[in-house]
Design a protein around this motif. Structure first.
Motif, mmCIF file in Angstrom:
data_model
loop_
_atom_site.group_PDB
_atom_site.id
_atom_site.type_symbol
_atom_site.label_atom_id
_atom_site.label_comp_id
_atom_site.label_asym_id
_atom_site.label_seq_id
_atom_site.Cartn_x
_atom_site.Cartn_y
_atom_site.Cartn_z
ATOM 1 N N ILE A 7 0.748 -1.304 0.017
ATOM 2 C CA ILE A 7 -0.040 0.154 0.176
ATOM 3 C C ILE A 7 0.746 1.370 -0.082
ATOM 4 O O ILE A 7 0.538 2.360 -0.594
ATOM 5 C CB ILE A 7 -0.961 0.241 1.162
ATOM 6 C CG1 ILE A 7 -1.954 -1.191 0.859
ATOM 7 C CG2 ILE A 7 -1.622 1.350 1.491
ATOM 8 C CD1 ILE A 7 -2.964 -1.342 2.099
ATOM 9 N N PRO A 10 2.678 1.128 -4.164
ATOM 10 C CA PRO A 10 2.202 0.025 -4.986
ATOM 11 C C PRO A 10 3.127 -0.128 -6.384
ATOM 12 O O PRO A 10 3.824 0.667 -6.676
ATOM 13 C CB PRO A 10 0.855 0.751 -5.538
ATOM 14 C CG PRO A 10 1.080 1.936 -5.034
ATOM 15 C CD PRO A 10 2.234 2.282 -4.008
ATOM 16 N N HIS A 13 1.178 -0.751 -12.641
ATOM 17 C CA HIS A 13 -0.136 -1.572 -13.331
ATOM 18 C C HIS A 13 0.292 -2.523 -14.226
ATOM 19 O O HIS A 13 1.158 -2.449 -14.982
ATOM 20 C CB HIS A 13 -0.870 -0.486 -14.155
ATOM 21 C CG HIS A 13 -1.977 0.366 -13.218
ATOM 22 N ND1 HIS A 13 -2.870 -0.073 -12.436
ATOM 23 C CD2 HIS A 13 -1.859 1.844 -13.079
ATOM 24 C CE1 HIS A 13 -3.263 1.084 -11.909
ATOM 25 N NE2 HIS A 13 -2.610 1.890 -12.230
ATOM 26 N N ASN A 50 -5.956 -4.660 -10.974
ATOM 27 C CA ASN A 50 -6.242 -3.645 -10.295
ATOM 28 C C ASN A 50 -5.695 -3.555 -8.946
ATOM 29 O O ASN A 50 -5.578 -4.551 -8.105
ATOM 30 C CB ASN A 50 -7.938 -3.637 -9.959
ATOM 31 C CG ASN A 50 -8.671 -2.712 -9.137
ATOM 32 O OD1 ASN A 50 -7.678 -1.952 -8.671
ATOM 33 N ND2 ASN A 50 -9.674 -2.389 -9.538
ATOM 34 N N ARG A 51 -4.454 -2.873 -8.816
ATOM 35 C CA ARG A 51 -3.728 -2.957 -7.482
ATOM 36 C C ARG A 51 -4.594 -2.685 -6.141
ATOM 37 O O ARG A 51 -4.020 -3.132 -5.162
ATOM 38 C CB ARG A 51 -2.680 -1.757 -7.712
ATOM 39 C CG ARG A 51 -2.999 -0.310 -7.635
ATOM 40 C CD ARG A 51 -1.639 0.553 -7.853
ATOM 41 N NE ARG A 51 -2.262 1.622 -7.957
ATOM 42 C CZ ARG A 51 -1.536 2.659 -8.235
ATOM 43 N NH1 ARG A 51 -0.055 2.518 -8.427
ATOM 44 N NH2 ARG A 51 -1.795 3.869 -8.362
ATOM 45 N N THR A 52 -5.656 -1.798 -6.196
ATOM 46 C CA THR A 52 -6.398 -1.535 -5.022
ATOM 47 C C THR A 52 -7.060 -2.737 -4.723
ATOM 48 O O THR A 52 -6.888 -3.270 -3.328
ATOM 49 C CB THR A 52 -7.580 -0.485 -5.374
ATOM 50 O OG1 THR A 52 -6.826 0.404 -5.867
ATOM 51 C CG2 THR A 52 -8.008 -0.097 -4.002
ATOM 52 N N LEU A 53 -7.633 -3.577 -5.581
ATOM 53 C CA LEU A 53 -8.269 -4.711 -5.000
ATOM 54 C C LEU A 53 -7.124 -5.882 -4.497
ATOM 55 O O LEU A 53 -7.463 -6.620 -3.750
ATOM 56 C CB LEU A 53 -8.991 -5.247 -6.138
ATOM 57 C CG LEU A 53 -10.207 -4.486 -6.521
ATOM 58 C CD1 LEU A 53 -11.146 -5.019 -7.520
ATOM 59 C CD2 LEU A 53 -11.382 -4.543 -5.078
ATOM 60 N N ILE A 56 -6.095 -5.121 -1.032
ATOM 61 C CA ILE A 56 -6.812 -5.494 0.064
ATOM 62 C C ILE A 56 -6.775 -6.504 0.938
ATOM 63 O O ILE A 56 -6.757 -6.375 2.224
ATOM 64 C CB ILE A 56 -8.385 -5.364 -0.464
ATOM 65 C CG1 ILE A 56 -8.646 -3.955 -0.958
ATOM 66 C CG2 ILE A 56 -9.299 -5.906 0.759
ATOM 67 C CD1 ILE A 56 -10.335 -4.000 -1.836
#
Length: 115
Positions: A7, A10, A13, A50-53, A56
């Motif tokens: 986080i 990161p 992509h 999707n780096r956010t997902l 998580i």
């Protein structure tokens, strides 16, 4: 945090792909090409782009570990408190017994001197 793909930092992509050519491959002593496998032999994994997902799960694991660490620290603190309380009661009991023994000794000495 300096680890790429977290986080705090990161990863970029998409997957990092490199085209391996025969000039880039290594050869062993017999002259056989190392690492030159056909594309069908390589395992294909579907990457979460999707780096956010993707991160998580990492954040969830980190928060669960922090909770476990905090809970363990609280349990250690409670255990130390219980031990301190137990030692305090034991100390008071031993002190009271010593005081009573001292009083009995004084009384016995006083009776021996007066008679």
């Amino acid at each position: 945090m300096s680890t790429p793909g977290t986080i705090g930092r990161p990863a970029p992509h998409g997957p990092v792909t490199t085209q391996m050519t025969l000039t880039d491959t290594l050869t062993d002593q017999a002259g056989a090409v190392i690492g030159a496998e056909p594309d069908a032999a390589l395992p294909r994994r579907k990457q979460n782009r999707n780096r956010t997902l993707h991160l998580i799960q990492e954040a969830l694991a980190r928060s669960q570990m922090e909770d476990r660490i905090r809970e363990a620290a609280n349990q250690r603190k409670a255990h130390r408190l219980i031990l301190a309380h137990r030692l305090q009661r034991r100390s008071r009991r031993l002190h009271r017994r010593a005081e009573l023994a001292s009083q009995r000794a004084r009384r016995a000495l006083a009776q021996a001197l007066t008679t």
